[in-house]
Design a protein around this motif. Structure first.
Motif, PDB file in Angstrom:
ATOM      1  N   HIS A 257       0.830  -1.204   0.000  1.00 21.90           N
ATOM      2  CA  HIS A 257       0.000   0.000   0.000  1.00 21.90           C
ATOM      3  C   HIS A 257       0.870   1.262   0.000  1.00 21.90           C
ATOM      4  CE1 HIS A 257      -3.383  -2.599   0.585  1.00 21.90           C
ATOM      5  NE2 HIS A 257      -2.851  -3.075   1.692  1.00 21.90           N
ATOM      6  N   PHE A 258       1.964   1.226   0.740  1.00 22.20           N
ATOM      7  CA  PHE A 258       2.878   2.363   0.765  1.00 22.20           C
ATOM      8  C   PHE A 258       3.503   2.567  -0.612  1.00 22.20           C
ATOM      9  CE2 PHE A 258       6.973   4.442   1.736  1.00 22.20           C
ATOM     10  CZ  PHE A 258       6.495   5.577   2.341  1.00 22.20           C
ATOM     11  N   LEU A 259       3.911   1.471  -1.258  1.00 25.26           N
ATOM     12  CA  LEU A 259       4.515   1.567  -2.591  1.00 25.26           C
ATOM     13  C   LEU A 259       3.518   2.123  -3.606  1.00 25.26           C
ATOM     14  CD1 LEU A 259       6.968   1.087  -4.372  1.00 25.26           C
ATOM     15  CD2 LEU A 259       6.174  -1.238  -4.731  1.00 25.26           C
ATOM     16  N   LYS A 260       2.266   1.685  -3.550  1.00 28.33           N
ATOM     17  CA  LYS A 260       1.254   2.212  -4.465  1.00 28.33           C
ATOM     18  C   LYS A 260       1.033   3.701  -4.206  1.00 28.33           C
ATOM     19  CE  LYS A 260      -1.257  -2.004  -5.488  1.00 28.33           C
ATOM     20  NZ  LYS A 260      -2.531  -2.732  -5.387  1.00 28.33           N
ATOM     21  N   GLY A 261       1.012   4.088  -2.934  1.00 34.05           N
ATOM     22  CA  GLY A 261       0.875   5.504  -2.602  1.00 34.05           C
ATOM     23  C   GLY A 261       2.019   6.323  -3.178  1.00 34.05           C
ATOM     24  N   LEU A 262       3.238   5.779  -3.111  1.00 37.02           N
ATOM     25  CA  LEU A 262       4.404   6.476  -3.680  1.00 37.02           C
ATOM     26  C   LEU A 262       4.257   6.664  -5.185  1.00 37.02           C
ATOM     27  CD1 LEU A 262       7.405   4.845  -1.803  1.00 37.02           C
ATOM     28  CD2 LEU A 262       6.672   7.220  -1.659  1.00 37.02           C
TER      29      LEU A 262
ATOM     30  N   LYS B 180      -5.127   7.790   0.157  1.00 37.28           N
ATOM     31  CA  LYS B 180      -5.886   6.638   0.683  1.00 37.28           C
ATOM     32  C   LYS B 180      -4.968   5.433   0.871  1.00 37.28           C
ATOM     33  CE  LYS B 180     -10.370   8.092  -1.009  1.00 37.28           C
ATOM     34  NZ  LYS B 180     -11.449   7.911  -1.982  1.00 37.28           N
ATOM     35  N   TYR B 181      -4.084   5.180  -0.107  1.00 37.73           N
ATOM     36  CA  TYR B 181      -3.134   4.070   0.034  1.00 37.73           C
ATOM     37  C   TYR B 181      -2.185   4.302   1.212  1.00 37.73           C
ATOM     38  CZ  TYR B 181      -4.321   1.351  -4.109  1.00 37.73           C
ATOM     39  OH  TYR B 181      -4.950   0.548  -5.019  1.00 37.73           O
TER      40      TYR B 181
ATOM     41  N   SER C  87      -2.834   5.959   3.875  1.00 36.50           N
ATOM     42  CA  SER C  87      -3.638   5.767   5.078  1.00 36.50           C
ATOM     43  C   SER C  87      -3.802   4.279   5.398  1.00 36.50           C
ATOM     44  CB  SER C  87      -5.003   6.424   4.885  1.00 36.50           C
ATOM     45  OG  SER C  87      -5.771   6.311   6.052  1.00 36.50           O
ATOM     46  N   VAL C  88      -4.070   3.468   4.379  1.00 35.14           N
ATOM     47  CA  VAL C  88      -4.191   2.023   4.579  1.00 35.14           C
ATOM     48  C   VAL C  88      -2.850   1.442   5.041  1.00 35.14           C
ATOM     49  CG1 VAL C  88      -4.603  -0.195   3.414  1.00 35.14           C
ATOM     50  CG2 VAL C  88      -6.102   1.754   2.963  1.00 35.14           C
ATOM     51  N   ALA C  89      -1.749   1.936   4.457  1.00 35.53           N
ATOM     52  CA  ALA C  89      -0.422   1.471   4.879  1.00 35.53           C
ATOM     53  C   ALA C  89      -0.189   1.767   6.356  1.00 35.53           C
ATOM     54  CB  ALA C  89       0.664   2.145   4.024  1.00 35.53           C
ATOM     55  N   LEU C  90      -0.593   2.940   6.814  1.00 29.18           N
ATOM     56  CA  LEU C  90      -0.461   3.278   8.231  1.00 29.18           C
ATOM     57  C   LEU C  90      -1.376   2.419   9.099  1.00 29.18           C
ATOM     58  CD1 LEU C  90      -0.155   7.166   8.153  1.00 29.18           C
ATOM     59  CD2 LEU C  90       1.562   5.542   8.963  1.00 29.18           C
ATOM     60  N   ASP C  91      -2.553   2.113   8.603  1.00 31.54           N
ATOM     61  CA  ASP C  91      -3.476   1.256   9.358  1.00 31.54           C
ATOM     62  C   ASP C  91      -2.872  -0.114   9.624  1.00 31.54           C
ATOM     63  OD1 ASP C  91      -5.380   3.224   9.503  1.00 31.54           O
ATOM     64  OD2 ASP C  91      -6.624   2.421   7.871  1.00 31.54           O
TER      65      ASP C  91
ATOM     66  N   ASN D 250       1.915  13.636   4.322  1.00 28.90           N
ATOM     67  CA  ASN D 250       1.763  14.429   5.548  1.00 28.90           C
ATOM     68  C   ASN D 250       0.409  15.131   5.663  1.00 28.90           C
ATOM     69  OD1 ASN D 250       4.269  13.697   6.585  1.00 28.90           O
ATOM     70  ND2 ASN D 250       5.305  15.340   5.524  1.00 28.90           N
ATOM     71  N   ASP D 251      -0.498  14.834   4.781  1.00 30.74           N
ATOM     72  CA  ASP D 251      -1.835  15.406   4.852  1.00 30.74           C
ATOM     73  C   ASP D 251      -2.561  14.870   6.096  1.00 30.74           C
ATOM     74  OD1 ASP D 251      -3.890  16.943   3.065  1.00 30.74           O
ATOM     75  OD2 ASP D 251      -4.964  15.184   3.817  1.00 30.74           O
ATOM     76  N   GLN D 252      -3.365  15.712   6.723  1.00 30.09           N
ATOM     77  CA  GLN D 252      -4.101  15.312   7.928  1.00 30.09           C
ATOM     78  C   GLN D 252      -5.013  14.115   7.680  1.00 30.09           C
ATOM     79  OE1 GLN D 252      -4.021  15.937  11.041  1.00 30.09           O
ATOM     80  NE2 GLN D 252      -2.851  17.798  11.225  1.00 30.09           N
ATOM     81  N   THR D 253      -5.546  13.981   6.463  1.00 31.15           N
ATOM     82  CA  THR D 253      -6.431  12.857   6.167  1.00 31.15           C
ATOM     83  C   THR D 253      -5.690  11.527   6.198  1.00 31.15           C
ATOM     84  OG1 THR D 253      -6.101  13.064   3.767  1.00 31.15           O
ATOM     85  CG2 THR D 253      -7.967  14.270   4.738  1.00 31.15           C
ATOM     86  N   VAL D 254      -4.368  11.581   6.049  1.00 28.06           N
ATOM     87  CA  VAL D 254      -3.552  10.368   6.059  1.00 28.06           C
ATOM     88  C   VAL D 254      -3.077  10.060   7.476  1.00 28.06           C
ATOM     89  CG1 VAL D 254      -1.407   9.299   5.241  1.00 28.06           C
ATOM     90  CG2 VAL D 254      -2.764  10.716   3.700  1.00 28.06           C
ATOM     91  N   THR D 255      -2.450  11.027   8.090  1.00 28.63           N
ATOM     92  CA  THR D 255      -1.749  10.777   9.358  1.00 28.63           C
ATOM     93  C   THR D 255      -2.559  11.123  10.595  1.00 28.63           C
ATOM     94  OG1 THR D 255      -0.779  12.993   9.487  1.00 28.63           O
ATOM     95  CG2 THR D 255       0.434  11.330   8.208  1.00 28.63           C
ATOM     96  N   GLY D 256      -3.562  11.957  10.447  1.00 22.57           N
ATOM     97  CA  GLY D 256      -4.304  12.408  11.623  1.00 22.57           C
ATOM     98  C   GLY D 256      -3.416  13.124  12.615  1.00 22.57           C
ATOM     99  N   GLY D 257      -2.283  13.642  12.148  1.00 17.34           N
ATOM    100  CA  GLY D 257      -1.345  14.336  13.020  1.00 17.34           C
ATOM    101  C   GLY D 257      -0.463  13.409  13.846  1.00 17.34           C
ATOM    102  N   LYS D 258      -0.557  12.104  13.633  1.00 17.34           N
ATOM    103  CA  LYS D 258       0.220  11.142  14.424  1.00 17.34           C
ATOM    104  C   LYS D 258       1.625  10.912  13.875  1.00 17.34           C
ATOM    105  CE  LYS D 258      -3.832   8.474  15.813  1.00 17.34           C
ATOM    106  NZ  LYS D 258      -4.459   7.142  15.746  1.00 17.34           N
ATOM    107  N   TYR D 259       1.817  11.177  12.564  1.00 17.93           N
ATOM    108  CA  TYR D 259       3.103  10.904  11.904  1.00 17.93           C
ATOM    109  C   TYR D 259       3.491  12.074  11.024  1.00 17.93           C
ATOM    110  CZ  TYR D 259       1.899   6.139  13.213  1.00 17.93           C
ATOM    111  OH  TYR D 259       1.549   5.024  13.917  1.00 17.93           O
ATOM    112  N   VAL D 260       4.799  12.290  10.906  1.00 15.27           N
ATOM    113  CA  VAL D 260       5.345  13.275   9.977  1.00 15.27           C
ATOM    114  C   VAL D 260       6.463  12.578   9.210  1.00 15.27           C
ATOM    115  CG1 VAL D 260       6.586  15.448   9.729  1.00 15.27           C
ATOM    116  CG2 VAL D 260       4.804  15.240  11.463  1.00 15.27           C
ATOM    117  N   LEU D 261       6.346  12.566   7.897  1.00  7.25           N
ATOM    118  CA  LEU D 261       7.351  11.943   7.044  1.00  7.25           C
ATOM    119  C   LEU D 261       8.270  13.014   6.487  1.00  7.25           C
ATOM    120  CD1 LEU D 261       8.360   9.355   5.558  1.00  7.25           C
ATOM    121  CD2 LEU D 261       6.842  10.016   3.686  1.00  7.25           C
ATOM    122  N   GLU D 262       9.565  12.810   6.667  1.00  3.53           N
ATOM    123  CA  GLU D 262      10.574  13.712   6.113  1.00  3.53           C
ATOM    124  C   GLU D 262      11.401  12.931   5.109  1.00  3.53           C
ATOM    125  OE1 GLU D 262      14.546  16.231   7.412  1.00  3.53           O
ATOM    126  OE2 GLU D 262      13.265  15.395   8.971  1.00  3.53           O
ATOM    127  N   VAL D 263      11.423  13.415   3.868  1.00  3.59           N
ATOM    128  CA  VAL D 263      12.187  12.773   2.812  1.00  3.59           C
ATOM    129  C   VAL D 263      13.562  13.433   2.761  1.00  3.59           C
ATOM    130  CG1 VAL D 263      12.253  12.186   0.356  1.00  3.59           C
ATOM    131  CG2 VAL D 263      10.056  12.321   1.546  1.00  3.59           C
TER     132      VAL D 263
END
Length: 183
Positions: A28-33, A68-69, A71-75, A119-132
């Motif tokens: 799911h993370f790879l598809k999101g990427l 959405k992908y 978000s599923v990866a985080l789930d 890093n959108d709120q709909t994905v992380t809900g403020g629980k995670y921050v991704l830094e590339v």
């Protein structure tokens, strides 16, 4: 399994282990990427006449579907790294052969696309921050022993031959699942 002391691909001494925890190495993370990369931004890298990506849903740009992908990866990890007092800081490293202008330009485009989607709120809900973050070799051959041969990178967009990086054509991700890592 691949790069430890008895690794199948390369043997690495414990003193040289990469001090990280694998995180989000799922399909799911790879598809999101793939879905978060806007092909209009990568015209110079893609060129003309290589591959018609419009025929593959997997490579179409779709920011909302990408989110959405993600978000599923985080789930799938079920808040195992979440700290209720501050967001978990995630780092994603992209390895490049050198700090040439073309690689820096590509990195900035990739960073913007990935961070904007993840890093959108709909994905992380403020629980995670991704830094590339980038990693640039000082000489062309440095990437092989320090990154590729020991599996110490998250993403790489360059081919082994060192030809011009094409994000869609050479998207690789480290995973013990051959379907995800593309062998």
């Amino acid at each position: 399994e691949f790069f430890g002391e008895n690794g199948k691909k390369c043997q690495t001494q414990k003193k040289d282990y990469w001090d990280v925890k694998p995180f989000l190495s799922n399909k799911h993370f790879l598809k999101g990427l793939n879905l978060c990369l806007d092909k209009e931004l990568f015209k110079d890298e893609i060129g003309s006449g290589f591959i018609d990506y419009s025929k593959s849903e997997y490579f179409n740009y779709d920011l909302e579907l990408s989110r959405k992908y993600f978000s599923v990866a985080l789930d799938e990890i079920k808040d195992q790294y979440h700290n209720f007092f501050r967001p978990a800081q995630l780092k994603l490293e992209i390895a490049f052969y050198s700090k040439e202008e073309r690689y820096e330009t590509l990195f900035n485009k990739l960073k913007n696309c990935i961070e904007t989607a993840f890093n959108d709120q709909t994905v992380t809900g403020g629980k995670y921050v991704l830094e590339v973050q980038p990693w640039y070799g000082e000489v062309f051959s440095q990437i092989f022993p320090e990154k590729c041969y020991c599996g110490q990178f998250d993403l790489s967009y360059c081919s082994i031959s060192g030809s011009y990086p094409v994000p869609y054509e050479r998207h690789k991700m480290l995973s013990t699942n051959p379907c995800i890592s593309r062998n």
